[in-house]
Design an enzyme around this catalytic site. Structure first.
Site, PDB file in Angstrom:
ATOM      1  N   CYS A  78       3.054  -2.751  -2.937  1.00 55.37           N
ATOM      2  CA  CYS A  78       2.869  -4.193  -2.786  1.00 55.37           C
ATOM      3  C   CYS A  78       4.129  -4.862  -3.661  1.00 55.37           C
ATOM      4  O   CYS A  78       3.933  -5.291  -5.108  1.00 55.37           O
ATOM      5  CB  CYS A  78       1.699  -4.819  -3.428  1.00 55.37           C
ATOM      6  SG  CYS A  78       1.355  -6.726  -3.302  1.00 55.37           S
ATOM      7  N   CYS A 230       4.500 -10.991   2.198  1.00 46.88           N
ATOM      8  CA  CYS A 230       4.443  -9.570   2.135  1.00 46.88           C
ATOM      9  C   CYS A 230       5.703  -8.807   1.808  1.00 46.88           C
ATOM     10  O   CYS A 230       6.680  -8.686   2.626  1.00 46.88           O
ATOM     11  CB  CYS A 230       3.631  -8.721   3.236  1.00 46.88           C
ATOM     12  SG  CYS A 230       3.628  -7.168   3.134  1.00 46.88           S
TER      13      CYS A 230
END
Length: 293
Positions: A78, A230
């Site tokens: 992430c 993202c």
């Protein structure tokens, strides 16, 4: 009582990607899926990704990192959350210590983070994985620049022929001519995420190349849903575009939450630069975990 009761957390965001940072260094507790879901269900600690710090297990690293989605599943990467962890470890008065660089150990490998400013950080996400069995896919595809996958009528598909990349987690990037916002990703995303071609499910992105150094992107995030940003998807989009010669190896990727600068270096490492923001800090209420045993 849960070992997480009364634990301090930081609520942060990276370009609107909601991040909770939880420091479990000094304790052996591993967050369980039901505990992650309980934390996500509380409006004060709601997250797209939960970033949990543990004591380092690899020489030369500053911390080990586990990453959870809202459904309790774990993720290997992430990028936005990693920038938030870097801010917490370098700037937060409780967790932090003065430094310019950090090395974190995630499930996907080592993540090197460099400070750019008080709020901006560059994350070295490592090399992309491009072989079908590394992504992974359920069947062999010798060329992963485009694979046979579509949704919609066979003679007029809504989306088709994505590039597939792993940045520590699997990504499918569909290139389109229209604004990505015009696609109903809330409906299409979960269908493609769970397609049998992706044995570990996948992050689904719709990308429009607007120039050799500019990509516009929307993302359905595996285990989390629609997200304003993202980081790993932005990295995957740049790699997929560059492999098709739609862009160069460096571009600005515009997401609903803002811009990230992605650079696929000659050393094969993908580096992402972007901001972080602290929203608030809090403590986890014991009542959150009453039904999470």
């Amino acid at each position: 009582m849960s070992p997480l009761a009364h634990r301090r957390f930081l609520k942060m965001n990276g370009l609107g990607n909601e991040i909770v940072v939880l420091d479990l260094r000094g304790t052996p507790h591993i967050v369980q899926p039901q505990e992650a879901r309980a934390i996500a269900a509380d409006p004060r600690s709601r997250f797209d990704q939960l970033m949990v710090l543990h004591d380092p297990v690899t020489a030369g690293t500053d911390a080990a990192l586990r990453i959870y989605n809202t459904d309790g599943s774990e993720s290997g990467a992430c990028g936005n959350g990693t920038r938030c962890v870097a801010w917490a470890m370098l700037e937060d008065p409780v967790m932090g210590r003065p430094a310019e660089r950090l090395t974190l150990q995630s499930r996907a490998g080592l993540l090197a983070v460099t400070r750019v400013s008080a709020t901006d950080f560059t994350v070295d996400m490592g090399p992309p994985r491009l072989r079908w069995d590394e992504i992974p896919l359920a069947e062999p595809f010798p060329d992963t620049r485009r694979i046979e996958l579509q949704i919609g009528p066979i003679d007029d598909p809504i989306l088709h022929s994505p590039g597939v990349v792993s940045m520590g987690n699997p990504h499918a990037v569909f290139f389109v001519d229209r604004d990505p916002a015009s696609y109903d990703l809330a409906r299409i995303g979960p269908l493609l995420e769970a397609h049998p071609i992706f044995p570990e499910r996948a992050n689904i992105s719709v990308a429009q190349v607007r120039g050799p150094e500019h990509i516009v992107l929307r993302v359905w995030e595996r285990g989390a849903g629609l997200t304003r940003a993202c980081g790993s998807a932005a990295c995957a989009a740049l790699v997929a575009a560059a492999r098709l010669r739609l862009t160069g190896r460096r571009a600005v990727v515009t997401l609903p939450g803002g811009d990230l600068v992605i650079d696929w270096g000659e050393d094969d490492h993908v580096r992402m630069t972007g901001p972080t923001e602290l929203e608030w800090e809090g403590t986890l209420a014991p009542s959150l975990f009453a039904g999470a045993a």
